[in-house]
Design a protein around this motif. Structure first.
Motif, PDB file in Angstrom:
ATOM      1  N   THR A 130       1.129   0.325   1.813  1.00  0.00           N
ATOM      2  CA  THR A 130       1.228  -0.950   1.107  1.00  0.00           C
ATOM      3  C   THR A 130       2.637  -1.539   1.149  1.00  0.00           C
ATOM      4  O   THR A 130       2.844  -2.667   0.705  1.00  0.00           O
ATOM      5  CB  THR A 130       0.805  -0.783  -0.365  1.00  0.00           C
ATOM      6  OG1 THR A 130       1.630   0.213  -0.978  1.00  0.00           O
ATOM      7  CG2 THR A 130      -0.654  -0.361  -0.468  1.00  0.00           C
ATOM      8  N   ASP A 131       3.585  -0.788   1.684  1.00  0.00           N
ATOM      9  CA  ASP A 131       4.991  -1.204   1.666  1.00  0.00           C
ATOM     10  C   ASP A 131       5.539  -1.604   3.030  1.00  0.00           C
ATOM     11  O   ASP A 131       6.697  -2.002   3.128  1.00  0.00           O
ATOM     12  CB  ASP A 131       5.875  -0.072   1.119  1.00  0.00           C
ATOM     13  CG  ASP A 131       5.666   0.156  -0.368  1.00  0.00           C
ATOM     14  OD1 ASP A 131       5.371  -0.822  -1.080  1.00  0.00           O
ATOM     15  OD2 ASP A 131       5.788   1.303  -0.811  1.00  0.00           O
ATOM     16  N   VAL A 132       4.741  -1.473   4.083  1.00  0.00           N
ATOM     17  CA  VAL A 132       5.232  -1.800   5.425  1.00  0.00           C
ATOM     18  C   VAL A 132       4.377  -2.914   6.008  1.00  0.00           C
ATOM     19  O   VAL A 132       3.194  -3.046   5.702  1.00  0.00           O
ATOM     20  CB  VAL A 132       5.214  -0.563   6.350  1.00  0.00           C
ATOM     21  CG1 VAL A 132       6.159   0.503   5.828  1.00  0.00           C
ATOM     22  CG2 VAL A 132       3.810   0.004   6.503  1.00  0.00           C
ATOM     23  N   ASP A 133       4.986  -3.721   6.865  1.00  0.00           N
ATOM     24  CA  ASP A 133       4.267  -4.848   7.452  1.00  0.00           C
ATOM     25  C   ASP A 133       3.395  -4.433   8.629  1.00  0.00           C
ATOM     26  O   ASP A 133       2.430  -5.129   8.956  1.00  0.00           O
ATOM     27  CB  ASP A 133       5.266  -5.918   7.914  1.00  0.00           C
ATOM     28  CG  ASP A 133       5.981  -6.580   6.744  1.00  0.00           C
ATOM     29  OD1 ASP A 133       5.347  -6.723   5.681  1.00  0.00           O
ATOM     30  OD2 ASP A 133       7.164  -6.916   6.889  1.00  0.00           O
ATOM     31  N   ASP A 134       3.730  -3.322   9.280  1.00  0.00           N
ATOM     32  CA  ASP A 134       2.964  -2.865  10.445  1.00  0.00           C
ATOM     33  C   ASP A 134       2.719  -1.368  10.318  1.00  0.00           C
ATOM     34  O   ASP A 134       3.472  -0.550  10.851  1.00  0.00           O
ATOM     35  CB  ASP A 134       3.732  -3.193  11.724  1.00  0.00           C
ATOM     36  CG  ASP A 134       2.892  -2.978  12.983  1.00  0.00           C
ATOM     37  OD1 ASP A 134       1.825  -2.330  12.895  1.00  0.00           O
ATOM     38  OD2 ASP A 134       3.313  -3.446  14.058  1.00  0.00           O
ATOM     39  N   PHE A 135       1.679  -1.011   9.590  1.00  0.00           N
ATOM     40  CA  PHE A 135       1.364   0.400   9.368  1.00  0.00           C
ATOM     41  C   PHE A 135       1.028   1.101  10.683  1.00  0.00           C
ATOM     42  O   PHE A 135       1.362   2.270  10.878  1.00  0.00           O
ATOM     43  CB  PHE A 135       0.201   0.521   8.383  1.00  0.00           C
ATOM     44  CG  PHE A 135      -0.112   1.927   7.973  1.00  0.00           C
ATOM     45  CD1 PHE A 135       0.833   2.726   7.344  1.00  0.00           C
ATOM     46  CD2 PHE A 135      -1.374   2.460   8.208  1.00  0.00           C
ATOM     47  CE1 PHE A 135       0.537   4.028   6.963  1.00  0.00           C
ATOM     48  CE2 PHE A 135      -1.683   3.757   7.822  1.00  0.00           C
ATOM     49  CZ  PHE A 135      -0.732   4.544   7.204  1.00  0.00           C
ATOM     50  N   PRO A 141      -7.344   2.432   0.420  1.00  0.00           N
ATOM     51  CA  PRO A 141      -7.284   1.045   0.915  1.00  0.00           C
ATOM     52  C   PRO A 141      -8.501   0.212   0.536  1.00  0.00           C
ATOM     53  O   PRO A 141      -8.386  -1.012   0.383  1.00  0.00           O
ATOM     54  CB  PRO A 141      -7.199   1.225   2.437  1.00  0.00           C
ATOM     55  CG  PRO A 141      -6.667   2.596   2.637  1.00  0.00           C
ATOM     56  CD  PRO A 141      -7.223   3.413   1.513  1.00  0.00           C
ATOM     57  N   ALA A 142      -9.661   0.846   0.380  1.00  0.00           N
ATOM     58  CA  ALA A 142     -10.869   0.082   0.086  1.00  0.00           C
ATOM     59  C   ALA A 142     -11.002  -0.281  -1.388  1.00  0.00           C
ATOM     60  O   ALA A 142     -11.714  -1.227  -1.734  1.00  0.00           O
ATOM     61  CB  ALA A 142     -12.109   0.871   0.529  1.00  0.00           C
ATOM     62  N   PHE A 143     -10.321   0.468  -2.260  1.00  0.00           N
ATOM     63  CA  PHE A 143     -10.614   0.343  -3.684  1.00  0.00           C
ATOM     64  C   PHE A 143      -9.417   0.059  -4.582  1.00  0.00           C
ATOM     65  O   PHE A 143      -9.585  -0.131  -5.788  1.00  0.00           O
ATOM     66  CB  PHE A 143     -11.302   1.619  -4.177  1.00  0.00           C
ATOM     67  CG  PHE A 143     -12.567   1.944  -3.452  1.00  0.00           C
ATOM     68  CD1 PHE A 143     -13.566   0.997  -3.311  1.00  0.00           C
ATOM     69  CD2 PHE A 143     -12.756   3.201  -2.893  1.00  0.00           C
ATOM     70  CE1 PHE A 143     -14.743   1.297  -2.634  1.00  0.00           C
ATOM     71  CE2 PHE A 143     -13.931   3.500  -2.211  1.00  0.00           C
ATOM     72  CZ  PHE A 143     -14.928   2.548  -2.084  1.00  0.00           C
ATOM     73  N   VAL A 144      -8.210   0.044  -4.042  1.00  0.00           N
ATOM     74  CA  VAL A 144      -7.030  -0.225  -4.857  1.00  0.00           C
ATOM     75  C   VAL A 144      -6.204  -1.305  -4.175  1.00  0.00           C
ATOM     76  O   VAL A 144      -5.823  -1.153  -3.012  1.00  0.00           O
ATOM     77  CB  VAL A 144      -6.159   1.045  -5.049  1.00  0.00           C
ATOM     78  CG1 VAL A 144      -4.956   0.729  -5.935  1.00  0.00           C
ATOM     79  CG2 VAL A 144      -6.974   2.180  -5.648  1.00  0.00           C
ATOM     80  N   GLY A 145      -5.932  -2.382  -4.885  1.00  0.00           N
ATOM     81  CA  GLY A 145      -5.134  -3.450  -4.308  1.00  0.00           C
ATOM     82  C   GLY A 145      -5.677  -4.812  -4.680  1.00  0.00           C
ATOM     83  O   GLY A 145      -6.475  -4.973  -5.615  1.00  0.00           O
ATOM     84  N   ARG A 190       7.349  -6.546  -8.420  1.00  0.00           N
ATOM     85  CA  ARG A 190       8.743  -6.322  -8.029  1.00  0.00           C
ATOM     86  C   ARG A 190       8.950  -6.393  -6.521  1.00  0.00           C
ATOM     87  O   ARG A 190       9.919  -6.998  -6.056  1.00  0.00           O
ATOM     88  CB  ARG A 190       9.216  -4.954  -8.528  1.00  0.00           C
ATOM     89  CG  ARG A 190       9.361  -4.861 -10.042  1.00  0.00           C
ATOM     90  CD  ARG A 190       9.646  -3.439 -10.477  1.00  0.00           C
ATOM     91  NE  ARG A 190       9.803  -3.346 -11.933  1.00  0.00           N
ATOM     92  CZ  ARG A 190      10.955  -3.381 -12.573  1.00  0.00           C
ATOM     93  NH1 ARG A 190      12.081  -3.509 -11.891  1.00  0.00           N
ATOM     94  NH2 ARG A 190      11.019  -3.296 -13.882  1.00  0.00           N
ATOM     95  N   VAL A 191       8.081  -5.734  -5.756  1.00  0.00           N
ATOM     96  CA  VAL A 191       8.341  -5.597  -4.317  1.00  0.00           C
ATOM     97  C   VAL A 191       7.224  -6.149  -3.442  1.00  0.00           C
ATOM     98  O   VAL A 191       7.324  -6.115  -2.218  1.00  0.00           O
ATOM     99  CB  VAL A 191       8.594  -4.119  -3.948  1.00  0.00           C
ATOM    100  CG1 VAL A 191       9.789  -3.578  -4.697  1.00  0.00           C
ATOM    101  CG2 VAL A 191       7.356  -3.259  -4.212  1.00  0.00           C
ATOM    102  N   GLY A 192       6.148  -6.655  -4.041  1.00  0.00           N
ATOM    103  CA  GLY A 192       5.041  -7.147  -3.239  1.00  0.00           C
ATOM    104  C   GLY A 192       4.175  -6.009  -2.737  1.00  0.00           C
ATOM    105  O   GLY A 192       4.405  -4.834  -3.031  1.00  0.00           O
ATOM    106  N   SER A 193       3.161  -6.341  -1.961  1.00  0.00           N
ATOM    107  CA  SER A 193       2.256  -5.315  -1.460  1.00  0.00           C
ATOM    108  C   SER A 193       1.522  -5.816  -0.234  1.00  0.00           C
ATOM    109  O   SER A 193       1.133  -6.981  -0.163  1.00  0.00           O
ATOM    110  CB  SER A 193       1.233  -4.932  -2.543  1.00  0.00           C
ATOM    111  OG  SER A 193       0.330  -3.970  -2.060  1.00  0.00           O
ATOM    112  N   ARG A 194       1.347  -4.946   0.726  1.00  0.00           N
ATOM    113  CA  ARG A 194       0.549  -5.234   1.929  1.00  0.00           C
ATOM    114  C   ARG A 194      -0.827  -4.636   1.712  1.00  0.00           C
ATOM    115  O   ARG A 194      -0.960  -3.447   1.391  1.00  0.00           O
ATOM    116  CB  ARG A 194       1.225  -4.591   3.147  1.00  0.00           C
ATOM    117  CG  ARG A 194       0.455  -4.747   4.441  1.00  0.00           C
ATOM    118  CD  ARG A 194       0.711  -6.103   5.071  1.00  0.00           C
ATOM    119  NE  ARG A 194       0.289  -6.100   6.462  1.00  0.00           N
ATOM    120  CZ  ARG A 194      -0.938  -6.405   6.871  1.00  0.00           C
ATOM    121  NH1 ARG A 194      -1.869  -6.722   6.001  1.00  0.00           N
ATOM    122  NH2 ARG A 194      -1.234  -6.402   8.158  1.00  0.00           N
ATOM    123  N   ASN A 195      -1.862  -5.430   1.831  1.00  0.00           N
ATOM    124  CA  ASN A 195      -3.222  -4.969   1.569  1.00  0.00           C
ATOM    125  C   ASN A 195      -3.982  -4.787   2.877  1.00  0.00           C
ATOM    126  O   ASN A 195      -4.166  -5.742   3.635  1.00  0.00           O
ATOM    127  CB  ASN A 195      -3.955  -5.967   0.681  1.00  0.00           C
ATOM    128  CG  ASN A 195      -3.301  -6.084  -0.682  1.00  0.00           C
ATOM    129  OD1 ASN A 195      -3.434  -5.193  -1.508  1.00  0.00           O
ATOM    130  ND2 ASN A 195      -2.575  -7.172  -0.908  1.00  0.00           N
TER     131      ASN A 195
END
Length: 239
Positions: free
Chosen positions: A112-117, A141-145, A181-186
């Motif tokens: 959730t913290d990187v742009d290109d997992f 990834p399917a259930f939190v975010g 605070r830091v955003g999130s990549r879903n």
């Protein structure tokens, strides 16, 4: 330039998530150690990619590993260094390591913290020695975010699917203690798993679901949660 999102938030992060470092109870560090198992005494190196403040160092070291932590945030590493001097500042998508040089790689709560997992997993695959292991543990990834609203899950048995479920452009940076605070990549579950499956040198060994207490998820939970909260992936590098 890659953004070190946690710079300026390290002290808050470490105090807020200190329980993750619990190696004996329900902390993620204890689960990570169990997934890893004992180190090979002849080759005990373990690379912790996206190590943050080093909350998982102690539990992994207790299994006999020599842990080296890597993170982009100098602020996070300031605290991590107090737990383990073997740390380095580096981008997880461009690790400063030779090909096939590391026997074990771990990652926790980074997708959730990187742009290109996918690029991060590709780097882990690149530095793994033949026969080496990669263990990833993070939010499901399917259930939190941003896809789901689980605030009423325990109290009223309600989970709401957000409009646009499955659209990875969906963002809720203002919601929750971390995202605000830091955003999130879903990521969708399919995109998340594709990061591992697309690497020809990696063989997926297991994908396991866990609850909020880091115990194996069961369809009839006792804590009121309707869905699993965490997901762990173990993969091996081709021999």
């Amino acid at each position: 330039m890659v953004n070190a999102r946690y710079d300026g938030h390290a002290d808050w992060y470490d105090s807020t998530f200190r329980s993750y470092g619990d190696g004996d109870g329900g902390g993620s560090a204890g689960l990570l150690a169990r997934l890893l198992g004992p180190a090979d005494p002849g080759d005990p190196l373990c690379l912790d990619v996206g190590c943050g403040t080093g909350l998982h160092f102690g539990a992994v070291a207790a299994e006999g590993y020599t842990v080296v932590g890597v993170d982009l945030s100098a602020d996070q590493l300031r605290i991590a260094r107090s737990r383990n001097p073997r740390v380095a500042r580096a981008d997880a998508g461009r690790l400063p390591l030779r090909d096939r040089s590391v026997p074990v790689v771990v990652m926790t709560f980074t997708h959730t913290d990187v742009d290109d997992f996918g690029a991060v997993i590709a780097e882990a695959a690149r530095v793994l020695r033949p026969g080496g292991r990669l263990v990833y543990l993070g939010l499901h990834p399917a259930f939190v975010g941003a896809f789901l609203d689980r605030t009423g899950e325990v109290a009223s048995g309600e989970v709401r699917v957000a409009s646009g479920y499955g659209d990875e452009r969906l963002r809720r940076d203002e919601a929750g203690p971390v995202r605000s605070r830091v955003g999130s990549r879903n990521l969708t579950l399919s995109t998340f798993l594709a990061a591992f499956l697309s690497q020809p040198s990696l063989r997926l060994v297991s994908v396991d679901e866990f609850d909020t207490r880091m115990a194996p998820w069961h369809p009839a939970p006792t804590d009121g949660r309707l869905l699993p909260w965490n997901l762990a992936v173990t993969a091996h590098a081709a021999a």
